[in-house]
Write a protein that holds these residues in place. Structure first.
Motif, mmCIF file in Angstrom:
data_model
loop_
_atom_site.group_PDB
_atom_site.id
_atom_site.type_symbol
_atom_site.label_atom_id
_atom_site.label_comp_id
_atom_site.label_asym_id
_atom_site.label_seq_id
_atom_site.Cartn_x
_atom_site.Cartn_y
_atom_site.Cartn_z
ATOM 1 N N ILE A 147 -10.915 34.629 7.502
ATOM 2 C CA ILE A 147 -10.416 35.718 6.670
ATOM 3 C C ILE A 147 -10.065 35.205 5.282
ATOM 4 O O ILE A 147 -10.422 35.822 4.250
ATOM 5 N N TYR A 148 -9.390 34.082 5.212
ATOM 6 C CA TYR A 148 -9.026 33.520 3.902
ATOM 7 C C TYR A 148 -10.277 33.128 3.108
ATOM 8 O O TYR A 148 -10.372 33.395 1.907
ATOM 9 N N GLN A 149 -11.227 32.495 3.796
ATOM 10 C CA GLN A 149 -12.455 32.100 3.097
ATOM 11 C C GLN A 149 -13.262 33.312 2.663
ATOM 12 O O GLN A 149 -13.869 33.312 1.583
ATOM 13 N N SER A 150 -13.274 34.350 3.478
ATOM 14 C CA SER A 150 -14.016 35.552 3.143
ATOM 15 C C SER A 150 -13.478 36.185 1.873
ATOM 16 O O SER A 150 -14.238 36.619 1.001
ATOM 17 N N GLN A 151 -12.152 36.236 1.731
ATOM 18 C CA GLN A 151 -11.576 36.810 0.513
ATOM 19 C C GLN A 151 -11.835 35.882 -0.680
ATOM 20 O O GLN A 151 -12.103 36.333 -1.791
ATOM 21 N N HIS A 152 -11.766 34.572 -0.431
ATOM 22 C CA HIS A 152 -12.003 33.620 -1.515
ATOM 23 C C HIS A 152 -13.427 33.719 -2.043
ATOM 24 O O HIS A 152 -13.668 33.548 -3.250
ATOM 25 N N ARG A 153 -14.376 34.067 -1.148
ATOM 26 C CA ARG A 153 -15.767 34.195 -1.571
ATOM 27 C C ARG A 153 -16.023 35.547 -2.222
ATOM 28 O O ARG A 153 -17.140 35.855 -2.608
ATOM 29 N N GLY A 154 -14.962 36.375 -2.264
ATOM 30 C CA GLY A 154 -15.158 37.701 -2.848
ATOM 31 C C GLY A 154 -15.906 38.613 -1.916
ATOM 32 O O GLY A 154 -16.688 39.456 -2.334
ATOM 33 N N GLY A 155 -15.668 38.432 -0.630
ATOM 34 C CA GLY A 155 -16.436 39.171 0.359
ATOM 35 C C GLY A 155 -15.823 40.469 0.765
ATOM 36 O O GLY A 155 -16.184 41.023 1.792
#
Length: 858
Positions: free
Chosen positions: A361-369
């Motif tokens: 979830i954190y990586q998804s938001q960081h990727r602008g997903g």
């Protein structure tokens, strides 16, 4: 495109309000009615709608390309009961509020697909993709599904069985039972796998109607069974069921009514609510019926409305059993005053953590997903989803997370087997028809995050639940686990009672129509409900066993007894006159002494056989009398010990026969003395015949023979038999000899009484005879003692039926024998032994002369 009849036109009506300007002016061909079914008519219409709305559908988080694609239906925006319309309309999901549980579910599927794609053991060299859709309303899901099933923007309905043309090989969804039942027929026709992560209606287990439906959550039947287990665990039987007009609630109610039939639980009240229901009226009925346990088997929003209304209307101090939809609700624990409504217990499918999900979830938001807005795509848009923080997603309701996770893995494992994958890779050239996956699911058994995944014949998983308690002493309320339930491999319920804090006095609340009956009492139903009853005490010789029967007293066996109000029976004591009893020993000693006395008297008489005393007593007839007295004494011994056929048959007839023979000798002896002293003068010829033909022995023989015939008839026709008297005493069974027919048995006894009466008459006639020849007093005493003794016995037998009646009978029989012995024989023995001067011929001649002189003077 959709094929239809040429020249047939249909108007779009309200659909036009959501269409682009260039589409509104178009007309849609009217669909043909295939096979005469209205289902196909609706399907053609919806396919047309889907075709008109088909756009790019390329939202960043809604789509992922792959070799094989899973469709996914999630309520990103959700409204449980949308406004009713008069005709079909396309729903604009963007107008509805964000549903965090649905949005989290969408993220779980994305996470799971990515995890599988990164795996080197599951589906090597195969990439999974997904097409996700926001099915925001229960009955408006068709556009998204048809979009997933379309090929180049159209679905050829007559060739839907050729779904191998599409990359989408299975659907993960949907959220509610209502929308699943609405959507499933479209997929069932071609055995297209539909794996639901939340639809629990047991209706969907019917494989004749829903052959390709699979779910990763337990069915309503499992959940209702668990709720019934909880109700029984706390001893409640007076409950209410509150649901909604959804398929989920209606099915739950139907199952609850069916499963409580033999569970000792009564449904005191139920209601299926809708948006117009008056909760105040519902609460009033619950209070009027004194119901303290309420099952809330409905969707989250309904539960929020009910609990909120309960707080506003001061509806307090109840036990609320929450269904799985709202057991983990995030909104309700934050309500002020939640503690006042009572105790909340919930059931929820076992929550399993997903390692790596938070990082995803954190990586998804960081990727602008975050989901981008695309109002032209098919429900693949989410306004303001980018404003949702990772913490909001991570802390969301986790109830559906593992079911979605296991749903994706189930399809991936089935695909792995269908593609014949091994360590070197998968055969991607192998055509995989969607229905082929169903065959693989039947045999799937694999561990997943510590949970064993498998399915039964209806594609239902084993039930695994957590039982939760809302600790409202904290703010916001904390949801704690207080137990578990599993149905695999065997049903197992565990509840930790010490973790529960009940409202009120801290004890388990009472929710029963009637107070449970005390031990030894049974229920007597009062009214229509079996839970409403009065308590009735069981009578004596019956007992109450609440495990075997709550409504009937059970009878004790013949050899058992009980007091009134008993819960079990006790063994009855078997009573009879045992030879080891004190009474028996005393009587047997006395009887033995009497027999010795008879022998002694016989020996004494034999020694002095020629003396006047012995001859006046009857001579040789004395030995017959003494023998009969001894034989009668033997019959007394039959009364001791356990009654048998032999002892019962012989005891009474034998005693009466021998006693009659003895009494006949006394009768003849009295008659003979009268003949000598009175009848010889007046009837000399009769006296001569009497002496010549031994008349005394003929009379004794005749009487004895007649009595013998009567006794044999008694023993042959209605003999006395051993019986068990189980009615006279509550706690004992008395073994006794019982006469079956008194009319026959009374004949020998009556004859004995006649002989005794005649004997008494003759003895009375001889009261003025010489003293040495006068046995009147002895015979009178014997007969009076005989009558008195038997009167005492018959009185005792009428008053009591205990074993001691046999003691009385033995004493009576022995006393009658002693009466003859001590009044007739013992005085003569005394003369023989102690007064030999009176045992001379001269003494007797003097007595006769004195009697003759006295008579002559008269």
């Amino acid at each position: 495109m959709v094929h239809g009849a040429e020249g047939c036109k249909c108007r779009l009506g309200k659909y036009q309000s959501h269409m682009k300007p260039e589409i509104r002016s178009q007309r849609v061909p009217c669909p043909l009615l295939l096979s005469g079914g209205t289902m196909y008519l609706a399907l053609h219409l919806l396919l047309a709608i889907s075709r008109l709305h088909h756009g790019s559908c390329q939202g960043s988080e809604f789509n992922l390309d792959g070799d094989f694609v899973f469709g996914g239906l999630f309520p990103v925006r959700y409204k449980p009961e949308p406004a009713q319309t008069t005709r079909p309309e396309v729903v604009n999901c963007l107008e509805w509020p964000l549903f965090m549980r649905g949005y989290r579910a969408l993220q779980v599927m994305r996470f799971t697909v990515e995890e599988i794609n990164n795996s080197t053991t599951l589906l090597p060299n195969v990439t999974l993709g997904y097409h996700l859709f926001d099915n925001c309303a229960d009955g408006h899901n068709f556009p998204a599904v048809l979009q997933a099933l379309s090929s180049n923007g159209s679905v050829i309905t007559r060739q839907m069985h050729r779904l191998d043309n599409h990359k989408v090989i299975a659907f993960i969804g949907t959220y509610t039972s209502t929308e699943t039942i609405t959507l499933a027929p479209m997929l069932m026709m071609d055995l297209f796998p539909m794996v639901s992560y939340a639809a629990s209606s047991s209706t969907l287990s019917d494989k004749l109607v829903y052959p390709s439906f699979v779910r990763t959550v337990p069915s309503n039947e499992d959940e209702i069974e668990l709720i019934i287990h909880i109700i029984k665990h706390f001893g409640w039987n007076w409950v209410a069921f509150i649901g909604s007009t959804s398929a989920y609630s209606e099915n739950g109610l139907e199952l609850f009514v069916e499963l409580i039939q033999d569970a000792g639980i009564c449904l005191a009240f139920y209601d299926l609510l809708n948006s117009t229901s008056q909760l105040k009226t519902v609460f009033h009925k619950l209070d009027m019926l004194n119901i303290n346990v309420i099952i809330m088997f409905l969707e989250e929003q309904f539960a929020v409305d009910i609990i909120t209304s309960a707080l506003q209307l001061n509806f307090h101090n109840k036990v609320w059993i929450a269904g799985d939809f709202w057991s983990m609700n995030e909104q309700l624990p934050k309500l002020q005053g939640l503690r006042t409504i009572g105790t909340i217990i919930g059931v929820v499918p076992e929550v399993v953590t997903l390692p790596g999900f938070e990082e995803f979830i954190y990586q998804s938001q960081h990727r602008g997903g975050s989901v981008k807005t695309d109002e032209g795509s098919c429900n693949q848009a989410c306004v303001n989803c980018s404003s949702v923080s990772p913490e909001d997603v991570i802390k969301g309701n986790p109830t559906s997370s593992f079911p979605i996770y296991s749903a994706v893995y189930t399809m991936a494992m089935a695909l792995h087997k269908a593609l014949q994958c091994n360590q070197s890779g998968c055969n991607k050239s192998h055509t995989v028809h969607p229905y082929r996956l169903l065959e693989e699911i039947k045999s799937l058994k694999f561990p997943l995050n510590g949970v064993f995944i498998c399915y039964d014949k209806d594609f239902d998983p084993p039930a695994r639940y957590s039982i939760v308690f809302w600790d409202t002493s904290l703010y916001p309320a904390e949801i704690l686990s207080i137990g578990t339930y599993s149905s695999y491999p065997v049903p197992n319920l565990t509840i930790y009672n010490e973790r529960l804090y009940w409202h009120g006095n801290g004890k388990v609340p009472f929710s029963n129509c009637s107070v449970e009956c005390k031990p030894g009492h049974i229920r007597q139903q009062d009214g229509l409900h079996q839970c409403c009853f009065n308590c009735v005490k069981c009578p004596s010789n019956q007992y109450a066993n609440h495990t075997a029967d709550l409504y009937s007293c059970l009878k004790c066996d013949t050899y058992e007894w009980s007091n009134a109000g008993s819960t079990s029976c006790q063994q009855r004591a078997v009573e009879y006159l045992r030879t080891s009893d004190g009474y028996s020993i005393v009587l047997m000693v006395l009887s033995s002494f009497f027999m010795l006395l008879c022998v002694g008297v016989a020996v004494l008489f034999a020694i002095h056989h020629s003396t006047p005393v012995v001859r006046s007593a009857g001579g040789s007839m004395c030995y017959l009398m003494l023998s009969c007295l001894a034989a009668s004494t033997i019959c007394v011994f039959f009364h001791f010990g356990e009654p048998s056929v032999l002892s019962c048959t012989l005891s009474n007839p034998a005693y009466i026969f021998f006693y009659t023979v003895c009494m006949s000798c006394l009768f003849v002896r009295s008659f003979q003395i009268i003949c000598v002293f009175k009848m010889a003068t007046h009837l000399p010829r009769a006296h001569a015949l009497w002496v010549k033909h031994n008349g005394q022995w003929l009379v004794v023989a005749a009487i004895s023979l007649f009595q013998l015939l009567l006794c044999i008839t008694w023993m042959a026709v209605t003999p006395s038999l051993p019986t068990e008297d189980a009615t006279s005493f509550q706690n004992q069974i008395v073994l006794r000899c019982t006469v079956r027919d008194f009319s026959v048995s009374s004949l020998p006894l009556s004859f004995l009484w006649i002989i005794s009466g005649l004997c008494f008459c003759f003895s009375y006639m001889g009261t003025d005879l010489p003293k040495n020849y006068n046995e009147a007093k002895a015979i009178t005493f014997s007969i009076l003692l005989f009558c008195l003794s038997w009167a005492i016995f018959f009185t005792a037998e009428c008053m009591s039926h205990s074993k001691y009646v046999q003691v009385v009978k033995a004493v009576v029989e022995l006393s009658c024998l002693c009466g003859i012995m001590f009044s007739y024989f013992v005085p003569k023995c005394f003369i023989i032994v102690f007064q030999p001067l009176k045992n001379t011929q001269e003494y007797f001649q003097a007595s006769i002369q004195s009697y003759t002189q006295t008579i002559s003077r008269m």
